[in-house]
Motif scaffolding. Sequence first.
Motif, PDB file in Angstrom:
ATOM      1  N   THR A 115       0.648  -1.201  -0.036  1.00  0.00           N
ATOM      2  CA  THR A 115      -0.029  -0.159   0.065  1.00  0.00           C
ATOM      3  C   THR A 115       0.864   1.408  -0.128  1.00  0.00           C
ATOM      4  O   THR A 115       0.668   2.336  -0.727  1.00  0.00           O
ATOM      5  CB  THR A 115      -0.914  -0.107   1.179  1.00  0.00           C
ATOM      6  OG1 THR A 115      -1.637  -1.054   1.107  1.00  0.00           O
ATOM      7  CG2 THR A 115      -1.770   1.250   1.265  1.00  0.00           C
ATOM      8  N   VAL A 116       1.921   1.221   0.868  1.00  0.00           N
ATOM      9  CA  VAL A 116       2.830   2.316   1.008  1.00  0.00           C
ATOM     10  C   VAL A 116       3.574   2.696  -0.574  1.00  0.00           C
ATOM     11  O   VAL A 116       3.485   3.524  -0.859  1.00  0.00           O
ATOM     12  CB  VAL A 116       3.783   2.226   2.015  1.00  0.00           C
ATOM     13  CG1 VAL A 116       5.005   3.428   1.977  1.00  0.00           C
ATOM     14  CG2 VAL A 116       3.390   2.348   3.261  1.00  0.00           C
ATOM     15  N   ARG A 117       4.084   1.491  -1.154  1.00  0.00           N
ATOM     16  CA  ARG A 117       4.667   1.720  -2.200  1.00  0.00           C
ATOM     17  C   ARG A 117       3.589   2.141  -3.605  1.00  0.00           C
ATOM     18  O   ARG A 117       4.010   2.988  -4.397  1.00  0.00           O
ATOM     19  CB  ARG A 117       5.260   0.254  -2.771  1.00  0.00           C
ATOM     20  CG  ARG A 117       6.496  -0.030  -1.727  1.00  0.00           C
ATOM     21  CD  ARG A 117       6.901  -1.323  -2.147  1.00  0.00           C
ATOM     22  NE  ARG A 117       8.055  -2.136  -1.223  1.00  0.00           N
ATOM     23  CZ  ARG A 117       9.178  -1.638  -1.041  1.00  0.00           C
ATOM     24  NH1 ARG A 117       9.892  -0.686  -1.897  1.00  0.00           N
ATOM     25  NH2 ARG A 117       9.967  -2.062  -0.227  1.00  0.00           N
ATOM     26  N   ARG A 130       1.222  15.320   1.627  1.00  0.00           N
ATOM     27  CA  ARG A 130       1.676  13.834   0.907  1.00  0.00           C
ATOM     28  C   ARG A 130       1.762  12.959   1.958  1.00  0.00           C
ATOM     29  O   ARG A 130       1.421  11.615   1.557  1.00  0.00           O
ATOM     30  CB  ARG A 130       3.037  14.340   0.221  1.00  0.00           C
ATOM     31  CG  ARG A 130       2.724  15.245  -0.957  1.00  0.00           C
ATOM     32  CD  ARG A 130       4.138  15.377  -1.661  1.00  0.00           C
ATOM     33  NE  ARG A 130       3.915  16.493  -2.948  1.00  0.00           N
ATOM     34  CZ  ARG A 130       5.011  16.907  -3.659  1.00  0.00           C
ATOM     35  NH1 ARG A 130       6.018  16.597  -3.344  1.00  0.00           N
ATOM     36  NH2 ARG A 130       4.437  17.842  -4.623  1.00  0.00           N
ATOM     37  N   GLU A 131       2.192  13.183   3.182  1.00  0.00           N
ATOM     38  CA  GLU A 131       2.031  12.162   4.170  1.00  0.00           C
ATOM     39  C   GLU A 131       0.748  11.761   4.567  1.00  0.00           C
ATOM     40  O   GLU A 131       0.675  10.478   4.714  1.00  0.00           O
ATOM     41  CB  GLU A 131       2.981  12.854   5.535  1.00  0.00           C
ATOM     42  CG  GLU A 131       4.332  12.989   5.219  1.00  0.00           C
ATOM     43  CD  GLU A 131       5.103  13.446   6.325  1.00  0.00           C
ATOM     44  OE1 GLU A 131       4.647  13.971   7.455  1.00  0.00           O
ATOM     45  OE2 GLU A 131       6.306  13.760   6.438  1.00  0.00           O
ATOM     46  N   ASN A 132      -0.090  12.396   4.669  1.00  0.00           N
ATOM     47  CA  ASN A 132      -1.655  12.244   4.870  1.00  0.00           C
ATOM     48  C   ASN A 132      -2.081  11.428   3.752  1.00  0.00           C
ATOM     49  O   ASN A 132      -2.925  10.494   4.154  1.00  0.00           O
ATOM     50  CB  ASN A 132      -2.297  13.640   4.959  1.00  0.00           C
ATOM     51  CG  ASN A 132      -2.105  14.440   6.101  1.00  0.00           C
ATOM     52  OD1 ASN A 132      -1.578  13.654   7.004  1.00  0.00           O
ATOM     53  ND2 ASN A 132      -2.640  15.599   6.289  1.00  0.00           N
ATOM     54  N   VAL A 133      -1.759  11.468   2.737  1.00  0.00           N
ATOM     55  CA  VAL A 133      -2.184  10.649   1.536  1.00  0.00           C
ATOM     56  C   VAL A 133      -1.857   9.068   2.066  1.00  0.00           C
ATOM     57  O   VAL A 133      -2.558   8.368   1.898  1.00  0.00           O
ATOM     58  CB  VAL A 133      -1.512  10.674   0.209  1.00  0.00           C
ATOM     59  CG1 VAL A 133      -1.760   9.656  -0.810  1.00  0.00           C
ATOM     60  CG2 VAL A 133      -1.936  12.056  -0.363  1.00  0.00           C
ATOM     61  N   ILE A 134      -0.573   8.929   2.497  1.00  0.00           N
ATOM     62  CA  ILE A 134      -0.406   7.652   2.988  1.00  0.00           C
ATOM     63  C   ILE A 134      -0.916   7.243   4.367  1.00  0.00           C
ATOM     64  O   ILE A 134      -1.342   6.149   4.122  1.00  0.00           O
ATOM     65  CB  ILE A 134       1.437   7.810   3.085  1.00  0.00           C
ATOM     66  CG1 ILE A 134       2.002   7.643   1.885  1.00  0.00           C
ATOM     67  CG2 ILE A 134       1.692   6.188   3.620  1.00  0.00           C
ATOM     68  CD1 ILE A 134       3.534   8.039   2.124  1.00  0.00           C
ATOM     69  N   LYS A 135      -0.967   8.254   5.162  1.00  0.00           N
ATOM     70  CA  LYS A 135      -1.923   7.774   6.233  1.00  0.00           C
ATOM     71  C   LYS A 135      -3.213   7.479   5.980  1.00  0.00           C
ATOM     72  O   LYS A 135      -3.700   6.525   6.782  1.00  0.00           O
ATOM     73  CB  LYS A 135      -1.724   8.925   7.232  1.00  0.00           C
ATOM     74  CG  LYS A 135      -0.411   9.186   7.849  1.00  0.00           C
ATOM     75  CD  LYS A 135      -0.514  10.416   8.518  1.00  0.00           C
ATOM     76  CE  LYS A 135       0.785  10.875   9.435  1.00  0.00           C
ATOM     77  NZ  LYS A 135       0.994  11.893   9.889  1.00  0.00           N
ATOM     78  N   MET A 136      -3.866   8.158   5.189  1.00  0.00           N
ATOM     79  CA  MET A 136      -5.344   7.851   4.637  1.00  0.00           C
ATOM     80  C   MET A 136      -5.463   6.119   4.079  1.00  0.00           C
ATOM     81  O   MET A 136      -6.349   5.445   4.449  1.00  0.00           O
ATOM     82  CB  MET A 136      -5.914   8.721   3.867  1.00  0.00           C
ATOM     83  CG  MET A 136      -6.057  10.155   4.466  1.00  0.00           C
ATOM     84  SD  MET A 136      -7.222  10.006   5.913  1.00  0.00           S
ATOM     85  CE  MET A 136      -8.603   9.532   5.353  1.00  0.00           C
ATOM     86  N   ALA A 137      -4.416   5.903   3.480  1.00  0.00           N
ATOM     87  CA  ALA A 137      -4.243   4.649   2.781  1.00  0.00           C
ATOM     88  C   ALA A 137      -4.153   3.290   4.046  1.00  0.00           C
ATOM     89  O   ALA A 137      -4.384   2.452   3.857  1.00  0.00           O
ATOM     90  CB  ALA A 137      -3.456   4.524   1.855  1.00  0.00           C
ATOM     91  N   LEU A 138      -3.339   3.913   4.883  1.00  0.00           N
ATOM     92  CA  LEU A 138      -3.133   2.893   6.074  1.00  0.00           C
ATOM     93  C   LEU A 138      -4.422   2.766   6.929  1.00  0.00           C
ATOM     94  O   LEU A 138      -4.375   1.719   7.520  1.00  0.00           O
ATOM     95  CB  LEU A 138      -1.899   3.327   6.719  1.00  0.00           C
ATOM     96  CG  LEU A 138      -0.532   3.452   6.068  1.00  0.00           C
ATOM     97  CD1 LEU A 138       0.393   3.915   6.960  1.00  0.00           C
ATOM     98  CD2 LEU A 138      -0.170   2.058   5.589  1.00  0.00           C
TER      99      LEU A 138
END
Length: 162
Positions: A115-117, A130-138
């Motif tokens: 997911t992160v990749r 941009r960090e929040n995009v990853i957090k939302m996916a997690l």
Amino acid sequence: NNVRSKIIKEHLNDPNYYAKMSALLDEIIKFRKEKADKYEEYLKRIADLAKQVHAGHAGDTPEQLKKSPAIRALYSNLKKPGAASTATHHVAEAQPDYLVSGDPVLAQALKIDATVRATRPDGWRGIQTRENVIKMALLPLLGDDVAEVERIFLIILQQGEY
């Protein structure tokens, strides 16, 4: 001293693993002080610990984890099955693609890694949106537990692979 400095230097990459290695080093030092006559055994234990710290994983690490320090860090820092958790996990997709050797924690670590990749934007470090995009996916992967997302994100942030 070299092992201790390596543990301190690498601690942020995988806090859980290096905390265990630090505790093991403390135990070995205590053993040395108590059993000065068993110095040879002490040296063998120090050599084994140094090999583990240098490798970044224990000898019983699953094969899927040996290729990626980031996945190893995720695996060792995710909640283990049976641990108390107030969040209920609802999964909308089938799990078999990620279930590896019957270990749900390994499956979750691999899924988070994928997911992160897949979701990380270019130049994401240090830019909150941009960090929040990853957090939302997690978030859905970690049972909608915001505190757990933040905790795991700090591990992800330290990984050079991402």
